[in-house]
Design a protein around this motif. Sequence first.
Motif, PDB file in Angstrom:
ATOM      1  N   LEU A 101       0.526  -1.232   0.043  1.00  0.00           N
ATOM      2  CA  LEU A 101       0.080  -0.041  -0.060  1.00  0.00           C
ATOM      3  C   LEU A 101       0.783   1.319   0.052  1.00  0.00           C
ATOM      4  N   ARG A 102       1.763   1.174   0.985  1.00  0.00           N
ATOM      5  CA  ARG A 102       2.862   2.416   0.990  1.00  0.00           C
ATOM      6  C   ARG A 102       3.537   2.604  -0.448  1.00  0.00           C
ATOM      7  N   GLN A 103       3.823   1.467  -0.987  1.00  0.00           N
ATOM      8  CA  GLN A 103       4.642   1.530  -2.341  1.00  0.00           C
ATOM      9  C   GLN A 103       3.661   2.194  -3.461  1.00  0.00           C
ATOM     10  N   TYR A 104       2.413   1.545  -3.395  1.00  0.00           N
ATOM     11  CA  TYR A 104       1.248   2.009  -4.310  1.00  0.00           C
ATOM     12  C   TYR A 104       1.336   3.465  -4.193  1.00  0.00           C
ATOM     13  N   LEU A 105       0.966   3.861  -3.163  1.00  0.00           N
ATOM     14  CA  LEU A 105       0.675   5.425  -2.889  1.00  0.00           C
ATOM     15  C   LEU A 105       2.124   6.209  -3.336  1.00  0.00           C
ATOM     16  N   LYS A 106       3.262   5.824  -3.048  1.00  0.00           N
ATOM     17  CA  LYS A 106       4.532   6.567  -3.511  1.00  0.00           C
ATOM     18  C   LYS A 106       4.743   6.458  -4.947  1.00  0.00           C
ATOM     19  N   LEU A 107       4.154   5.468  -5.287  1.00  0.00           N
ATOM     20  CA  LEU A 107       4.340   5.204  -7.095  1.00  0.00           C
ATOM     21  C   LEU A 107       3.320   6.097  -7.626  1.00  0.00           C
ATOM     22  N   PHE A 108       2.025   6.005  -7.274  1.00  0.00           N
ATOM     23  CA  PHE A 108       0.756   6.722  -8.199  1.00  0.00           C
ATOM     24  C   PHE A 108       0.229   8.168  -7.485  1.00  0.00           C
ATOM     25  N   TYR A 109       0.638   8.269  -6.182  1.00  0.00           N
ATOM     26  CA  TYR A 109       0.118   9.399  -5.593  1.00  0.00           C
ATOM     27  C   TYR A 109       1.320  10.058  -4.573  1.00  0.00           C
ATOM     28  N   PRO A 110       2.591  10.486  -5.239  1.00  0.00           N
ATOM     29  CA  PRO A 110       3.692  10.600  -4.251  1.00  0.00           C
ATOM     30  C   PRO A 110       3.312  11.887  -3.443  1.00  0.00           C
ATOM     31  N   ASP A 111       2.629  12.914  -3.869  1.00  0.00           N
ATOM     32  CA  ASP A 111       2.152  13.873  -3.214  1.00  0.00           C
ATOM     33  C   ASP A 111       1.425  13.426  -1.913  1.00  0.00           C
ATOM     34  N   VAL A 112       0.538  12.652  -1.966  1.00  0.00           N
ATOM     35  CA  VAL A 112      -0.260  12.182  -0.808  1.00  0.00           C
ATOM     36  C   VAL A 112       0.731  11.530   0.202  1.00  0.00           C
ATOM     37  N   SER A 113       1.444  10.668  -0.417  1.00  0.00           N
ATOM     38  CA  SER A 113       2.422   9.681   0.415  1.00  0.00           C
ATOM     39  C   SER A 113       3.108  10.514   0.926  1.00  0.00           C
ATOM     40  N   PHE A 114       3.843  11.382   0.477  1.00  0.00           N
ATOM     41  CA  PHE A 114       4.856  12.430   1.005  1.00  0.00           C
ATOM     42  C   PHE A 114       4.107  13.159   2.470  1.00  0.00           C
ATOM     43  N   LYS A 115       2.974  13.685   2.228  1.00  0.00           N
ATOM     44  CA  LYS A 115       2.287  14.329   3.295  1.00  0.00           C
ATOM     45  C   LYS A 115       1.926  13.418   4.204  1.00  0.00           C
ATOM     46  N   LEU A 116       1.606  12.115   4.191  1.00  0.00           N
ATOM     47  CA  LEU A 116       1.350  11.076   4.969  1.00  0.00           C
ATOM     48  C   LEU A 116       2.885  10.792   5.803  1.00  0.00           C
ATOM     49  N   TRP A 117       3.921  10.805   5.122  1.00  0.00           N
ATOM     50  CA  TRP A 117       5.083  10.460   5.714  1.00  0.00           C
ATOM     51  C   TRP A 117       5.462  11.557   6.607  1.00  0.00           C
ATOM     52  N   ARG A 118       5.229  12.856   6.052  1.00  0.00           N
ATOM     53  CA  ARG A 118       5.682  13.955   7.137  1.00  0.00           C
ATOM     54  C   ARG A 118       4.692  14.074   8.376  1.00  0.00           C
ATOM     55  N   TYR A 119       3.362  13.756   8.130  1.00  0.00           N
ATOM     56  CA  TYR A 119       2.483  13.826   9.222  1.00  0.00           C
ATOM     57  C   TYR A 119       3.086  12.975  10.178  1.00  0.00           C
ATOM     58  N   LYS A 120       3.271  11.640   9.793  1.00  0.00           N
ATOM     59  CA  LYS A 120       3.597  10.639  10.696  1.00  0.00           C
ATOM     60  C   LYS A 120       4.994  10.757  11.410  1.00  0.00           C
TER      61      LYS A 120
END
Length: 125
Positions: A101-120
């Motif tokens: 799931l993390r890889q999918y988000l990072k691949l197809f939705y990198p902006d969302v994945s980045f925001k979640l990573w920064r929030y975490k």
Amino acid sequence: EDSLAEHGVIALDDFHRPDWPEVSAGYMAWYAARRKPIVPFAIGFNKLYLCREEWSDAYKELLYGNPFLNFLLGKKVIFQRHEVPVYQTCMFPDSDYGGRLRQYLKLFYPDVSFKLWRYKKRARG
């Protein structure tokens, strides 16, 4: 080579792409015979980025200073005697569900994945 501006960048598309091997072969032939010190300074998202050697460190410094690009940094490699950052993300079939799931988000939705990573990261303190 002759048309590259002093601070210019070349973005070579389809570098190392399996269905376009002639791009990589053409690049290697050109690199071996090049007349000017044009070198790779980054690889990412199906492209090889080149510039004049004297600008290489400055461009890499800009890349390394960008938090979003650092999030997408896969590794650093020595390529043609130069340290080159590799920006890429992919799906690994042996990952667990959360990893995929993390890889999918990072691949197809990198902006969302980045925001979640920064929030975490902030939540951990």
